[in-house]
Design an enzyme around this catalytic site. Sequence first.
Site, short mmCIF file in Angstrom:
data_model
loop_
_atom_site.label_atom_id
_atom_site.label_comp_id
_atom_site.label_asym_id
_atom_site.label_seq_id
_atom_site.Cartn_x
_atom_site.Cartn_y
_atom_site.Cartn_z
N ASP A 88 32.61 -12.85 -12.07
CA ASP A 88 32.60 -12.75 -13.70
C ASP A 88 32.86 -11.31 -13.96
O ASP A 88 32.14 -10.35 -12.88
CB ASP A 88 31.42 -13.42 -14.30
CG ASP A 88 31.68 -13.69 -15.54
OD1 ASP A 88 32.01 -14.49 -16.22
OD2 ASP A 88 31.21 -12.63 -16.50
N TYR A 164 29.79 -6.33 -24.23
CA TYR A 164 28.79 -7.50 -23.94
C TYR A 164 27.39 -6.75 -23.69
O TYR A 164 26.51 -7.32 -23.88
CB TYR A 164 29.05 -8.24 -22.65
CG TYR A 164 30.08 -9.44 -22.93
CD1 TYR A 164 29.86 -10.47 -23.35
CD2 TYR A 164 31.57 -8.94 -22.84
CE1 TYR A 164 30.95 -11.40 -23.63
CE2 TYR A 164 32.61 -9.61 -23.11
CZ TYR A 164 32.23 -10.99 -23.33
OH TYR A 164 33.13 -11.95 -23.61
O1 CP3 Z 1 39.26 -18.80 -12.32
C1 CP3 Z 1 38.86 -17.60 -12.76
O2 CP3 Z 1 39.62 -17.09 -13.52
C2 CP3 Z 1 37.93 -16.57 -11.92
C3 CP3 Z 1 36.61 -16.48 -12.36
C4 CP3 Z 1 36.43 -15.95 -13.72
C5 CP3 Z 1 35.41 -16.36 -14.54
N1 CP3 Z 1 35.25 -15.47 -15.56
C6 CP3 Z 1 34.53 -17.35 -14.18
C7 CP3 Z 1 33.56 -17.88 -15.32
C8 CP3 Z 1 37.06 -14.77 -14.48
C9 CP3 Z 1 38.40 -14.02 -14.15
C10 CP3 Z 1 36.28 -14.65 -15.50
C11 CP3 Z 1 36.49 -13.27 -16.56
C12 CP3 Z 1 35.75 -13.25 -17.82
N2 CP3 Z 1 34.41 -13.43 -17.73
C13 CP3 Z 1 36.04 -12.71 -18.75
C14 CP3 Z 1 37.50 -12.11 -19.25
C15 CP3 Z 1 38.57 -13.22 -19.34
C16 CP3 Z 1 38.32 -14.07 -20.66
O3 CP3 Z 1 38.02 -15.06 -20.43
O4 CP3 Z 1 38.55 -13.46 -21.85
C17 CP3 Z 1 35.08 -12.70 -19.92
C18 CP3 Z 1 35.15 -12.26 -21.33
C19 CP3 Z 1 33.87 -13.03 -19.23
C20 CP3 Z 1 32.40 -12.93 -19.63
C21 CP3 Z 1 32.10 -14.67 -19.64
N3 CP3 Z 1 31.83 -15.18 -18.66
C22 CP3 Z 1 32.16 -15.69 -20.75
C23 CP3 Z 1 32.55 -15.08 -22.07
C24 CP3 Z 1 31.62 -16.93 -20.36
C25 CP3 Z 1 31.24 -17.99 -21.11
C26 CP3 Z 1 32.61 -18.94 -21.43
C27 CP3 Z 1 32.48 -20.10 -21.39
O5 CP3 Z 1 33.49 -20.65 -21.07
O6 CP3 Z 1 31.53 -20.81 -21.15
C28 CP3 Z 1 31.46 -16.52 -19.00
C29 CP3 Z 1 30.83 -17.68 -18.09
C30 CP3 Z 1 32.02 -18.26 -17.05
N4 CP3 Z 1 32.82 -17.35 -16.23
C31 CP3 Z 1 32.67 -19.70 -16.79
C32 CP3 Z 1 33.55 -19.36 -15.61
C33 CP3 Z 1 34.00 -20.49 -14.97
C34 CP3 Z 1 31.93 -20.78 -17.50
C35 CP3 Z 1 30.53 -20.87 -17.05
C36 CP3 Z 1 30.03 -22.19 -16.43
O7 CP3 Z 1 30.58 -22.57 -15.35
O8 CP3 Z 1 29.01 -22.54 -16.81
#
Ligand code: CP3
Length: 358
Positions: A88, A164
């Site tokens: 992440d 963030y």
């Molecule tokens: O498969 C992939 O793309 C690789 C893994 C990846 C994740 N986050 C896993 C994740 C990548 C490349 C990211 C990037 C990320 N993380 C960004 C930039 C891209 C975008 O989406 O704008 C941002 C802003 C984040 C910060 C972040 N992390 C947020 C806002 C959240 C919550 C979003 C949600 O859907 O709940 C996360 C958590 C997150 N990162 C999850 C995943 C699969 C979901 C959490 C879970 O499984 O409970």
Amino acid sequence: MQTESSPSRGSAGTKSEPLLIRVLKGETGPRPPVWLMRQAGRYLPEYRQVRARAGSFMRLCYTPELAAEVTLQPIRRFGFDAAILFADILLIPDALGQTVEVREGQGPVLPPLADAGAVAGLRPDRLHEHLAPVYETVRILRRELPAEVALIGFAGAPWTVATYMIEGGTSADHATALRWAVEDPDGLQRLIDLLVASSIEYLLAQVRAGADAVQIFDTWAGRLPASAFARFCLAPAAAIVAGLRAEYPDLPVIGFPRGVGERYRDYVVETGVAGISIDPTVDLDWARDGLQPLVAVQGNLDPQVLVAGGDGMRAATCRILDTLGHGPFVFNLGHGIVPQTPPDHVGELVRLVQGWRA
Ligand code: CP3
């Protein structure tokens, strides 16, 4: 799943590079490679199972065997042309000492930085020690992935990560971060500089461990006022690209400054990225004429179109392919997959793209 046979990485002689890497170096293949942002995630039952086993999202990120497993799940299920490291963008703030928690239904939460004075209390000295499990995930993946599947590393762009850190999580309006940019730009610059240096270190370590390309996610670039865009989006991205190229001159870097409209072109020109990932608002003809002569374009199917599926999805996908598929192009979404996405729609999308010919 894999139809071409190519020698494994590391064997001497004629190794052919993964399709994604060739396209990022400017080639136009018989068809574009395809991968999707957030291709590992909650829309997959097998992901939810491993995440439950890990106990928390952050534990999943820091457990190499499990993080590698969820990275590989969508490759096995759909045959994507690239894998993106499961991690992440908030692991850097976590490593710097701002402990991150990802809550079900709420997203990431971290104790917000009070002011620019708090930047001095961050701990860049422990970066590599804290992130070592991520590098181990990359090593496992490079071992396990077929040679023709590219491995993409990534980091958040400094401005997006800073939002963030300042807001303490996802924010509706980014009011506090934007106020820093206006009231204390030099204080914000100290945070951005720290994130530039940390991101270079982090991405270089991913490449040393086996990543073939890296992507910089600037999810909130579109929130910056025009007057602050050069300083807080373009300059940090250019510095990261330069820092990476100092050690790896040919490393393909993809930039994703989401929501910046016509400034996508400035981003390409000013940063020197090899690929530009465009969001769903970008006009396809404009991207073909204005961006693709300079750089490989990646994008930009609307994630909600993928949720809806059916004829609408097929038509939108063909329009993207027919407009951009005749030049250097990587098929992707315009933003990450959402949890409501039916996995069957993803399967159909991958078959459509992989069956298309220029
Ligand atoms: O498969 C992939 O793309 C690789 C893994 C990846 C994740 N986050 C896993 C994740 C990548 C490349 C990211 C990037 C990320 N993380 C960004 C930039 C891209 C975008 O989406 O704008 C941002 C802003 C984040 C910060 C972040 N992390 C947020 C806002 C959240 C919550 C979003 C949600 O859907 O709940 C996360 C958590 C997150 N990162 C999850 C995943 C699969 C979901 C959490 C879970 O499984 O409970």
